[in-house]
Motif scaffolding. Structure first.
Motif, PDB file in Angstrom:
ATOM      1  N   SER A   1     -45.485 -20.055 -23.078  1.00 39.23           N
ATOM      2  CA  SER A   1     -46.198 -20.883 -24.050  1.00 39.23           C
ATOM      3  C   SER A   1     -47.075 -20.029 -24.958  1.00 39.23           C
ATOM      4  O   SER A   1     -47.428 -18.894 -24.623  1.00 39.23           O
ATOM      5  N   ASP A   2     -47.418 -20.631 -26.137  1.00 37.83           N
ATOM      6  CA  ASP A   2     -48.365 -20.040 -27.085  1.00 37.83           C
ATOM      7  C   ASP A   2     -49.426 -21.075 -27.410  1.00 37.83           C
ATOM      8  O   ASP A   2     -49.127 -22.269 -27.542  1.00 37.83           O
ATOM      9  N   VAL A   3     -50.664 -20.615 -27.555  1.00 40.65           N
ATOM     10  CA  VAL A   3     -51.743 -21.479 -28.035  1.00 40.65           C
ATOM     11  C   VAL A   3     -52.449 -20.730 -29.158  1.00 40.65           C
ATOM     12  O   VAL A   3     -52.887 -19.590 -28.976  1.00 40.65           O
ATOM     13  N   TYR A   4     -52.538 -21.378 -30.338  1.00 41.98           N
ATOM     14  CA  TYR A   4     -53.173 -20.773 -31.506  1.00 41.98           C
ATOM     15  C   TYR A   4     -54.571 -21.364 -31.695  1.00 41.98           C
ATOM     16  O   TYR A   4     -54.807 -22.551 -31.442  1.00 41.98           O
ATOM     17  N   PHE A   5     -55.491 -20.512 -32.201  1.00 44.12           N
ATOM     18  CA  PHE A   5     -56.872 -20.935 -32.387  1.00 44.12           C
ATOM     19  C   PHE A   5     -57.325 -20.642 -33.814  1.00 44.12           C
ATOM     20  O   PHE A   5     -56.841 -19.708 -34.455  1.00 44.12           O
ATOM     21  N   ASP A   6     -58.274 -21.471 -34.304  1.00 43.86           N
ATOM     22  CA  ASP A   6     -58.860 -21.184 -35.606  1.00 43.86           C
ATOM     23  C   ASP A   6     -60.069 -20.277 -35.414  1.00 43.86           C
ATOM     24  O   ASP A   6     -60.384 -19.844 -34.297  1.00 43.86           O
ATOM     25  N   SER A   7     -60.768 -20.003 -36.524  1.00 44.33           N
ATOM     26  CA  SER A   7     -61.896 -19.068 -36.454  1.00 44.33           C
ATOM     27  C   SER A   7     -63.049 -19.591 -35.615  1.00 44.33           C
ATOM     28  O   SER A   7     -63.896 -18.828 -35.166  1.00 44.33           O
ATOM     29  N   ALA A   8     -63.086 -20.927 -35.403  1.00 45.02           N
ATOM     30  CA  ALA A   8     -64.151 -21.521 -34.593  1.00 45.02           C
ATOM     31  C   ALA A   8     -63.748 -21.648 -33.121  1.00 45.02           C
ATOM     32  O   ALA A   8     -64.509 -22.172 -32.319  1.00 45.02           O
ATOM     33  N   GLY A   9     -62.554 -21.187 -32.805  1.00 45.46           N
ATOM     34  CA  GLY A   9     -62.105 -21.249 -31.419  1.00 45.46           C
ATOM     35  C   GLY A   9     -61.439 -22.549 -31.025  1.00 45.46           C
ATOM     36  O   GLY A   9     -61.124 -22.758 -29.850  1.00 45.46           O
ATOM     37  N   LYS A  10     -61.187 -23.439 -32.012  1.00 41.93           N
ATOM     38  CA  LYS A  10     -60.531 -24.704 -31.709  1.00 41.93           C
ATOM     39  C   LYS A  10     -59.011 -24.536 -31.723  1.00 41.93           C
ATOM     40  O   LYS A  10     -58.478 -23.798 -32.545  1.00 41.93           O
ATOM     41  N   THR A  11     -58.339 -25.240 -30.844  1.00 45.79           N
ATOM     42  CA  THR A  11     -56.881 -25.173 -30.777  1.00 45.79           C
ATOM     43  C   THR A  11     -56.259 -25.830 -32.007  1.00 45.79           C
ATOM     44  O   THR A  11     -56.600 -26.952 -32.361  1.00 45.79           O
ATOM     45  N   THR A  12     -55.359 -25.119 -32.689  1.00 42.64           N
ATOM     46  CA  THR A  12     -54.671 -25.680 -33.852  1.00 42.64           C
ATOM     47  C   THR A  12     -53.212 -25.991 -33.542  1.00 42.64           C
ATOM     48  O   THR A  12     -52.651 -26.951 -34.048  1.00 42.64           O
ATOM     49  N   ASP A  13     -52.578 -25.167 -32.705  1.00 43.83           N
ATOM     50  CA  ASP A  13     -51.178 -25.365 -32.320  1.00 43.83           C
ATOM     51  C   ASP A  13     -50.994 -24.990 -30.857  1.00 43.83           C
ATOM     52  O   ASP A  13     -51.638 -24.056 -30.350  1.00 43.83           O
ATOM     53  N   SER A  14     -50.102 -25.729 -30.214  1.00 44.77           N
ATOM     54  CA  SER A  14     -49.754 -25.420 -28.826  1.00 44.77           C
ATOM     55  C   SER A  14     -48.244 -25.526 -28.685  1.00 44.77           C
ATOM     56  O   SER A  14     -47.653 -26.561 -28.995  1.00 44.77           O
ATOM     57  N   LEU A  15     -47.621 -24.431 -28.236  1.00 43.80           N
ATOM     58  CA  LEU A  15     -46.165 -24.368 -28.148  1.00 43.80           C
ATOM     59  C   LEU A  15     -45.763 -23.938 -26.740  1.00 43.80           C
ATOM     60  O   LEU A  15     -46.211 -22.897 -26.264  1.00 43.80           O
ATOM     61  N   HIS A  16     -44.929 -24.754 -26.074  1.00 44.07           N
ATOM     62  CA  HIS A  16     -44.488 -24.370 -24.732  1.00 44.07           C
ATOM     63  C   HIS A  16     -43.134 -24.995 -24.414  1.00 44.07           C
ATOM     64  O   HIS A  16     -42.595 -25.774 -25.195  1.00 44.07           O
ATOM     65  N   ILE A  17     -42.585 -24.660 -23.274  1.00 42.25           N
ATOM     66  CA  ILE A  17     -41.272 -25.139 -22.855  1.00 42.25           C
ATOM     67  C   ILE A  17     -41.438 -26.280 -21.851  1.00 42.25           C
ATOM     68  O   ILE A  17     -42.299 -26.238 -20.978  1.00 42.25           O
ATOM     69  N   LYS A  18     -40.593 -27.317 -21.987  1.00 45.91           N
ATOM     70  CA  LYS A  18     -40.634 -28.411 -21.020  1.00 45.91           C
ATOM     71  C   LYS A  18     -39.305 -29.158 -21.042  1.00 45.91           C
ATOM     72  O   LYS A  18     -38.508 -29.026 -21.966  1.00 45.91           O
ATOM     73  N   ASN A  19     -39.071 -29.955 -20.022  1.00 44.52           N
ATOM     74  CA  ASN A  19     -37.906 -30.838 -19.965  1.00 44.52           C
ATOM     75  C   ASN A  19     -38.272 -32.183 -20.577  1.00 44.52           C
ATOM     76  O   ASN A  19     -39.337 -32.720 -20.288  1.00 44.52           O
ATOM     77  N   LYS A  20     -37.395 -32.717 -21.436  1.00 47.45           N
ATOM     78  CA  LYS A  20     -37.668 -34.008 -22.055  1.00 47.45           C
ATOM     79  C   LYS A  20     -36.362 -34.734 -22.335  1.00 47.45           C
ATOM     80  O   LYS A  20     -35.359 -34.115 -22.705  1.00 47.45           O
ATOM     81  N   ASP A  21     -36.380 -36.062 -22.152  1.00 43.54           N
ATOM     82  CA  ASP A  21     -35.217 -36.888 -22.492  1.00 43.54           C
ATOM     83  C   ASP A  21     -35.195 -37.105 -24.004  1.00 43.54           C
ATOM     84  O   ASP A  21     -36.134 -37.664 -24.570  1.00 43.54           O
ATOM     85  N   ILE A  22     -34.122 -36.660 -24.638  1.00 44.65           N
ATOM     86  CA  ILE A  22     -33.976 -36.770 -26.090  1.00 44.65           C
ATOM     87  C   ILE A  22     -32.595 -37.323 -26.403  1.00 44.65           C
ATOM     88  O   ILE A  22     -31.600 -36.930 -25.789  1.00 44.65           O
ATOM     89  N   GLU A  23     -32.536 -38.253 -27.383  1.00 49.85           N
ATOM     90  CA  GLU A  23     -31.248 -38.805 -27.791  1.00 49.85           C
ATOM     91  C   GLU A  23     -30.401 -37.704 -28.434  1.00 49.85           C
ATOM     92  O   GLU A  23     -30.852 -37.018 -29.354  1.00 49.85           O
ATOM     93  N   THR A  24     -29.187 -37.510 -27.925  1.00 50.47           N
ATOM     94  CA  THR A  24     -28.258 -36.526 -28.478  1.00 50.47           C
ATOM     95  C   THR A  24     -26.919 -37.207 -28.758  1.00 50.47           C
ATOM     96  O   THR A  24     -26.587 -38.220 -28.147  1.00 50.47           O
ATOM     97  N   TYR A  25     -26.166 -36.620 -29.672  1.00 50.77           N
ATOM     98  CA  TYR A  25     -24.885 -37.214 -30.056  1.00 50.77           C
ATOM     99  C   TYR A  25     -23.775 -36.789 -29.105  1.00 50.77           C
ATOM    100  O   TYR A  25     -23.546 -35.601 -28.885  1.00 50.77           O
ATOM    101  N   ASN A  26     -23.095 -37.778 -28.515  1.00 55.91           N
ATOM    102  CA  ASN A  26     -21.954 -37.540 -27.643  1.00 55.91           C
ATOM    103  C   ASN A  26     -20.691 -37.684 -28.494  1.00 55.91           C
ATOM    104  O   ASN A  26     -20.285 -38.793 -28.821  1.00 55.91           O
ATOM    105  N   ASN A  27     -20.094 -36.564 -28.861  1.00 54.61           N
ATOM    106  CA  ASN A  27     -18.946 -36.593 -29.763  1.00 54.61           C
ATOM    107  C   ASN A  27     -17.710 -37.216 -29.120  1.00 54.61           C
ATOM    108  O   ASN A  27     -16.835 -37.740 -29.808  1.00 54.61           O
ATOM    109  N   THR A  28     -17.648 -37.178 -27.773  1.00 52.11           N
ATOM    110  CA  THR A  28     -16.504 -37.777 -27.075  1.00 52.11           C
ATOM    111  C   THR A  28     -16.573 -39.298 -27.128  1.00 52.11           C
ATOM    112  O   THR A  28     -15.592 -39.981 -27.441  1.00 52.11           O
ATOM    113  N   LEU A  29     -17.780 -39.838 -26.847  1.00 49.50           N
ATOM    114  CA  LEU A  29     -17.974 -41.289 -26.858  1.00 49.50           C
ATOM    115  C   LEU A  29     -18.362 -41.814 -28.245  1.00 49.50           C
ATOM    116  O   LEU A  29     -18.420 -43.030 -28.452  1.00 49.50           O
TER     117      LEU A  29
END
Length: 362
Positions: free
Chosen positions: A50-78
């Protein structure tokens, strides 16, 4: 093995990290800009977590990490979209108050799922790329929905005003490639000079009662009255009561009295100093009903006479709460228009004016 600190050659700022017993960068990897913590990276045996970005005041501006999530994907067979558990990157963006305003999930640098939020945390938009997008107002009412039809290869956009369907647009682009992986790209093929395009755009606008107000396909348009009959504007010829027999009007008489469509004449009618000046006049004079969340578009039609005055003002569609009547009142107070012209002569012209509420100062 142990904790290290080094100076990055390019930035000349210290970077701190930890080396595991296996020789990999492990745990926290801290980067500083101007002696202020800029990014915090977490690695596990050299593998990014993961990555966490901070501004000059130390506040979090962006947070990037890996996780498992259910997402709609296209099934080309069906040939359909279905939820699937994926290992994706999750990116959260924060405003100055530390609240999330954007949330995205993706793979291989491509976003698959997106959420956008208002300042109070209410959902603003929900999107699955190349499948659908839904937008909401601050009260949670659906205002727009975009659907990708993978059978017909059409993109349909539905616009809502106060919970009612106001406009529908259907687009087909023959140059789009609908790929088996559920993405859409542009074709790089070139067409022959005599190629007849199969692409089209169909727009349908509706009255609040659900009946069609205007239908347009590839630029050609038809308008309808609220009772469903087609609104056909025919030449208006002044009758001579002293004549016993009807006669065909001359070309000059026809030009003198005919009501033209604004899109069919050489010089269209216009408001002095431009349409933005008219909308500013509306902004300064329109009395907006005190209804929370009220938004939508009022449509007026009228004839711009040869002297610039307005006649036959009609409310084609409003959004309730007397917004149509108020629009007519303000329009009647506005300046005279610059009339349209055909063949070097001023002519009467039918004009349709959309008034989007809430009004914005131009």
């Amino acid at each position: 093995m142990g904790f290290y600190e080094t100076i990055m050659e390019k930035e000349k700022y210290p970077t701190q990290f930890y080396i595991s017993s296996k020789g990999n960068v492990d745990g926290l990897f801290l980067e500083y800009h101007a002696n202020i913590l800029f990014i915090k990276t977490i690695l596990k045996e050299g593998i990014w977590q993961s990555d966490v970005y901070f501004d000059s005041a130390g506040k979090t501006t962006d947070s990037l990490h890996i996780k498992n999530k259910d997402i709609e994907t296209y099934n080309n067979t069906l040939k359909k979209w279905e939820p699937k558990s994926l290992l994706v990157y999750a990116n959260y963006r924060f405003d100055e108050k530390g609240k999330i305003y954007e949330e995205t999930y993706g793979r291989h640098k491509d976003d698959l799922k997106k959420y956008f939020y208002y300042e109070d945390g209410a959902l603003k938009a929900d999107e699955t790329c190349f499948y659908y997008r839904k937008e909401y107002d601050s009260l949670g009412v659906l205002t727009q929905q975009i659907d990708y039809n993978w059978e017909t290869k059409e993109i349909q956009t539905l616009g809502y005003e106060n919970g009612k369907l106001a406009i529908k647009k259907v687009e087909f682009d023959e140059n789009q490639i609908w790929n088996p992986d559920g993405t859409i790209t542009k074709s790089k093929k070139t067409h022959k000079p005599n190629h007849i395009s199969k692409s089209y755009i169909i727009e349908t606008e509706y009255y609040p009662n659900g009946k069609i107000y205007r239908y347009k396909k590839n630029g050609e348009s038809k308008e309808y009255r609220e009772d469903g009959t087609e609104a056909i504007y025919t030449p208006m010829i002044k009758a001579d009561p002293e004549m016993d027999n009807e006669t065909e009007p001359t070309a000059d008489e026809d030009l003198e009295n005919k009501v033209y469509q604004s899109g069919a004449i050489e010089i269209k009618p216009s408001y002095p100093n431009g349409i933005d000046a008219l909308y500013k006049f509306f902004h300064d004079n329109f009395i907006t009903p005190e209804v929370e969340g009220l938004q939508g578009t009022v449509y007026l039609s009228f004839i711009v006479e040869k002297d610039g005055s307005l006649s036959d003002i009609k409310i084609l569609r409003d959004i309730g709460y007397s917004t149509g009547q108020e629009s007519v009142r303000v329009l009647r107070k506005s300046e005279k228009w610059v009339p349209g012209e055909q063949k070097g002569k001023k002519v009467r012209c039918l004009y349709t004016l959309p008034i989007k509420l809430p009004l914005q100062s131009k």
